[in-house]
Motif scaffolding. Structure first.
Motif, mmCIF file in Angstrom:
data_model
loop_
_atom_site.group_PDB
_atom_site.id
_atom_site.type_symbol
_atom_site.label_atom_id
_atom_site.label_comp_id
_atom_site.label_asym_id
_atom_site.label_seq_id
_atom_site.Cartn_x
_atom_site.Cartn_y
_atom_site.Cartn_z
ATOM 1 N N ILE A 1 0.847 -1.187 0.000
ATOM 2 C CA ILE A 1 0.000 0.000 0.000
ATOM 3 C C ILE A 1 0.883 1.238 0.000
ATOM 4 N N HIS A 2 0.595 2.147 -0.906
ATOM 5 C CA HIS A 2 1.343 3.401 -1.019
ATOM 6 C C HIS A 2 0.345 4.535 -1.201
ATOM 7 N N LEU A 3 0.432 5.524 -0.323
ATOM 8 C CA LEU A 3 -0.471 6.671 -0.368
ATOM 9 C C LEU A 3 -1.935 6.240 -0.365
ATOM 10 N N GLY A 4 -2.240 5.209 0.442
ATOM 11 C CA GLY A 4 -3.612 4.763 0.607
ATOM 12 C C GLY A 4 -4.150 3.874 -0.499
ATOM 13 N N ARG A 5 -3.308 3.495 -1.436
ATOM 14 C CA ARG A 5 -3.747 2.638 -2.546
ATOM 15 C C ARG A 5 -2.874 1.398 -2.637
ATOM 16 N N ILE A 6 -3.489 0.287 -3.023
ATOM 17 C CA ILE A 6 -2.712 -0.929 -3.271
ATOM 18 C C ILE A 6 -2.013 -0.755 -4.610
ATOM 19 N N VAL A 7 -0.675 -0.756 -4.576
ATOM 20 C CA VAL A 7 0.106 -0.547 -5.800
ATOM 21 C C VAL A 7 0.668 -1.847 -6.350
ATOM 22 N N SER B 1 0.199 -6.416 -5.616
ATOM 23 C CA SER B 1 -0.273 -7.509 -4.782
ATOM 24 C C SER B 1 0.043 -8.824 -5.469
ATOM 25 N N THR C 1 6.633 1.445 -5.103
ATOM 26 C CA THR C 1 6.280 2.704 -4.449
ATOM 27 C C THR C 1 7.062 3.874 -5.006
#
Length: 122
Positions: free
Chosen positions: A72-78, A80, A107
């Motif tokens: 998770i980066h800045l509130g988003r899954i970047v 998985s 990220t």
């Protein structure tokens, strides 16, 4: 602190939960206590039918303990996937990629920058 973490994990598993949230379970532990807690988590994972959601900034720990990872980066899954699959995506870009390299790739920042940004947004 290591003994407190171990006792907390054992207490949590005494009720045989279907799901358990482990939030930075080894942060601040000395290397021996950290290894003990990780081994305990791994053992419980193998013997009980419990889903564990682990949050950590320790990429080695994530790779060792998790079957599936979401970065998770800045509130988003970047990113998985399974740790090995995520590392494979870096082949050709990075020689012998580590899971920390995976974090950096997806990220676009160092782990220190991400932790600083997290503190700033809190």
């Amino acid at each position: 602190r290591g003994m407190q973490q171990k006792v907390a994990i054992v207490r949590a598993f005494m009720t045989e939960p279907r799901m358990l949230l482990l939030d930075e379970p080894t942060t601040g532990l000395d290397p021996r206590a950290k290894r003990d807690v990780q081994n305990m988590i791994r053992d419980v994972k193998q013997t009980m039918n419990t889903t564990m959601l682990l949050t950590t900034h320790d990429m080695d720990e994530a790779e060792k303990l998790c079957d599936y990872v979401a970065i998770i980066h800045l509130g988003r899954i970047v990113a998985s996937g399974r740790p090995a699959e995520l590392k494979k995506q870096l082949l050709g870009k990075v020689d012998n990629p580590s899971f920390e390299d995976v974090f950096l790739e997806f990220t676009g920042m160092s782990i220190e920058e991400a932790e600083y940004q997290e503190v700033e947004s809190a």
